[in-house]
Scaffold this active site. Structure first.
Site, short mmCIF file in Angstrom:
data_model
loop_
_atom_site.label_atom_id
_atom_site.label_comp_id
_atom_site.label_asym_id
_atom_site.label_seq_id
_atom_site.Cartn_x
_atom_site.Cartn_y
_atom_site.Cartn_z
N ASP A 443 47.85 45.87 42.45
CA ASP A 443 47.45 44.55 41.94
C ASP A 443 45.92 44.49 41.92
OD1 ASP A 443 48.50 41.54 41.53
OD2 ASP A 443 46.61 41.55 42.64
N ASP A 486 48.24 41.80 35.79
CA ASP A 486 47.31 42.75 36.40
C ASP A 486 48.03 43.64 37.42
OD1 ASP A 486 47.78 40.59 38.06
OD2 ASP A 486 45.85 40.78 39.09
#
Length: 570
Positions: A443, A486
Site C-alpha cells: 500500500d 494504490d
C-alpha cells in the site's frame, strides 16, 4: 422454387414496392406542393384581408380624428355647460354623422360625463344626450379606462346596453391646447354587417379573424368567440386566440407568432406562418400585424379543402401504369437473356450457400455467362480465403481481448482479475504438490495526501513508477499486479519465509530510495503471508491484509509478515 418462379415473384414484389413507393412519394410531393402553395396563398390572403379591413377603417378613423380635432367640439368639451357652444358643437357633430359610413357618432365628455349619440335614422335629433357615464357601472368602465391609459386611438367591439346596440367602435380622445384629455368621440360600425363584408370571405377552406394586441379575438365569424369589451377585462378572462386550438403546441405556436411580430415592431410586410390543427383538421395559419390599428390579422387555410388530394390522382395513375408496363418488359428480357443460362449456376450457388467451397469446375461458354462462371469461381476462392483469414483474425483478437481484460491500463501490471486467476491456479498447484507460496500486499503510504497536494496526474505517475520499481525487485517468474487504487499484490512461487521477508524488504527499500532520488516522498507499507497448501483464498488474503494493517499501524514504510517467525523491518 424455380428461378423462373422467383423472377416472377420478384417482379410482382417490385411492382408492389414501386406502387407503395409511388403512393408515399405522391403523398409527400403533394403535401410539399400544397404547403408551398399554401404559404404563398396565406401571405396573399393575409395581405388582402388586411387591406380590406384597413380600407374599411382608415376613412372612418380619419373622420373620427378630424371630429376630435374640431375646435367647436373641443371648446364645448372644455365648457360643457355653455348652451351656445353646445349648439355649435352638435351641428358640427351632425355634419360628421352624415359622413360616417354608418351615419353614427358618439361624444363623451370628461367634465360632466355626458354621453351623446345619434344613429343613421336620426332617431335622436335634438335629443342627442342619451345618458350620463357612471364610474361605478361596469358597462361604462371602457370610457374611464381609455382616459386613464391616454391612448389617442382605440378599436373596441362592445355592446352598449343603454343604446341596445353592438358595434365595432372607433374611439378617439379629444385633447385641449394643453394636451389634457377633454373627452372622447368616435363612430360605431354595425358588427354583423362588418363581419359579413370583411371577415366572412365566403370561400370554403379560408377563415379570417382579427385579434387585438394582447391576442383577444375582436372579429370572427362565430360571435361566441368574440371578446366583447376587451378594454375592461383583466388578463385571463378574455377570449383569446388560443381558444381555437386544442393542442398545447398549437396554442404556443400561435402566441409565439404574435410575439415575434410584436418584437419586429410592425415591420412592413412582416408575415408569420405555421401549421396548426383546428377541429381535427390541419390548417396553415398566416399572421400579420397591422400597426395602424394595433391589431393582428389571422388567416386559416384548410389546404385539404382548397386543394383536395384527389387532384393529383390522375398523375399517380399514369405513373403506375407506366411502371407496370416497364416491369413486364423487363421480365421478358430477363427470361430471354439471363434466366435460362443462369440455371447452370444454381447448383454451384447452393453449394456455396451450404458452406462447401470445394467446387467442381463450372462450364464456361464463350459469352457473358462464361465470364460470370469464371468470376463466380474466383469469388468462391476469394471467399474461402477471406473466411479462413477472418477466423484466424477472430481467434487472435479473442486472445488479445483476453489478455487486455487482465492488464491494468495505468500500470501495465496484471489487474485484479488476473491476480484472482493466478492465485486460484497457484492454490491448485499448492494442494496438488503439497507446497506453499508467498503473498505480499503493498500500500503506497499517504497516497491520498499526495493526490490532494500534487494532483491526480502526479498520483497516477507515482503509481506507474511504483509498479516499475516493484517489478524490478522480482524474479522473472514472480507475479505482480495492481489490486486497486494504490494497492499492489505480489505472488512469489516457489517461496519460503526467508525469501518472502527478503523480497518484501528489497521492494520497500528500492521504492523508498527511488522516490528520494526523484524528490518524491514515496514509500510503501507491506504485509506478507506465507500460504500453506490447505488454506483457501479468502484466508490467505485476510492474513496478508492484516499484516499490511499492522505495518501501517506501526508507522508505515515497514514490512510485516503474518507468521510467528516473521520480523518487522523499517
Amino acid at each position: 422454387m424455380s428461378l423462373n418462379t422467383r423472377i416472377l415473384t420478384l417482379a410482382s414484389m417490385l411492382t408492389l414496392i414501386a406502387a407503395l413507393a409511388s403512393w408515399l412519394a405522391y403523398r409527400e410531393l403533394s403535401r410539399d406542393i400544397m404547403e408551398r402553395w399554401g404559404q404563398e396563398v396565406a401571405e396573399i390572403q393575409v395581405r388582402y384581408d388586411s387591406a380590406r379591413l384597413l380600407q374599411s377603417l382608415e376613412r372612418e378613423i380619419g373622420l373620427a380624428r378630424q371630429m376630435a380635432d374640431s375646435l367647436a367640439i373641443q371648446q364645448w368639451a372644455d365648457n360643457p355647460d355653455d348652451p351656445a357652444l353646445q349648439a355649435t358643437a352638435i351641428r358640427q357633430m351632425e355634419s360628421f354623422r352624415n359622413n360616417f359610413r354608418d351615419n353614427t357618432y358618439f361624444v363623451a365628455l370628461r367634465k360632466n360625463l355626458h354621453y351623446y349619440f345619434n344613429n343613421a335614422d336620426n332617431e335622436f335629433d335634438g335629443d342627442q344626450f342619451r345618458y350620463q357615464l357612471d364610474p361605478a357601472k361596469a358597462e361604462d368602465a371602457w370610457f374611464f379606462r381609455l382616459i386613464e391609459e391616454g391612448r389617442d386611438f382605440h378599436l373596441n367591439v362592445n355592446p352598449d346596453t343603454e343604446l341596445g346596440v353592438t358595434k365595432l367602435w372607433i374611439d378617439v380622445l379629444i385633447r385641449g391646447n394643453g394636451r389634457d384629455v377633454l373627452g372622447m368621440v368616435g363612430t360605431g360600425l354595425d358588427l354583423d354587417a362588418f363581419l359579413r363584408d370583411i371577415v366572412d370571405v365566403g370561400k370554403d377552406g379560408i377563415t379570417t379573424l382579427f385579434v387585438d394586441f394582447n391576442g383577444a379575438i375582436q372579429l370572427y365569424r362565430d360571435r361566441n368567440y368574440i371578446d366583447f369589451a376587451s378594454i375592461i377585462k383583466p388578463e385571463g378572462q378574455k377570449n383569446t386566440i388560443d381558444l381555437l386550438f386544442e393542442a398545447e403546441d398549437d396554442k404556443q405556436k400561435m402566441l409565439g407568432m404574435l410575439q415575434m411580430l410584436k418584437n419586429r415592431g410592425g415591420e412592413e410586410g412582416a408575415i408569420a406562418s405555421s401549421f396548426v390543427t383546428i377541429d381535427g383538421r390541419r390548417h396553415l395559419a398566416g399572421v400579420a400585424y397591422l400597426p395602424a390599428i394595433g391589431w393582428f390579422e389571422i388567416t386559416l387555410l384548410d389546404l385539404d379543402t382548397l386543394i383536395p388530394p384527389s387532384f393529383f390522382w390522375p398523375l399517380v395513375a399514369v405513373f403506375l401504369i407506366t411502371l407496370l408496363l416497364t416491369l413486364v418488359l423487363f421480365h421478358g428480357l430477363v427470361r430471354r437473356w439471363v434466366l435460362k443460362p443462369v440455371v447452370a449456376l444454381e447448383q454451384a450457388v447452393n453449394q456455396i450457400r451450404e458452406g462447401n467451397f470445394a467446387l467442381h469446375e463450372l462450364p464456361k461458354p464463350d459469352n457473358e455467362i462464361g465470364q460470370l462462371s469464371a468470376h463466380f469461381e474466383d469469388m468462391a476462392s476469394t471467399l474461402r480465403s477471406s473466411t479462413e483469414n477472418l477466423q484466424e483474425q477472430v481467434s487472435q483478437r479473442t486472445d488479445e481481448l483476453h489478455r487486455l481484460a487482465r492488464v491494468d491500463a495505468l500500470t501495465g501490471l496484471g489487474n485484479r482479475r488476473a491476480l484472482d486467476e493466478a492465485l486460484a491456479t497457484e492454490l491448485e498447484r499448492a494442494r496438488r504438490q503439497n507446497s506453499g507460496f508467498g503473498i505480499l500486499w503493498l500500500d503506497v503510504d499517504q497516497f491520498k495526501a499526495i493526490n490532494d497536494e500534487r494532483g491526480h496526474q502526479t498520483g497516477d505517475a507515482i503509481l506507474c513508477d511504483v509498479a516499475h520499481w516493484l517489478k524490478a525487485c522480482l524474479r522473472p517468474y514472480d507475479i505482480a499486479g495492481r489490486w486497486g487504487g494504490d494497492e499492489f499484490v505480489v505472488l512469489l512461487s516457489p517461496c519460503d519465509l526467508q525469501t518472502l521477508e527478503h523480497t518484501a524488504q528489497r521492494i520497500r527499500v528500492n521504492i523508498e530510495s527511488q522516490g528520494k532520488a526523484l524528490g518524491l516522498p514515496v514509500s510503501v507499507s507491506i504485509g506478507g503471508h506465507l500460504a500453506g497448501a490447505h488454506e483457501n483464498l479468502d484466508d490467505l488474503l485476510k492474513q496478508a491484509d492484516q499484516a499490511l494493517y499492522q505495518a501501517k499501524q506501526n508507522g508505515r514504510n515497514q514490512v510485516r509478515i503474518s507468521s510467528e517467525q516473521s520480523s518487522t523491518c523499517a
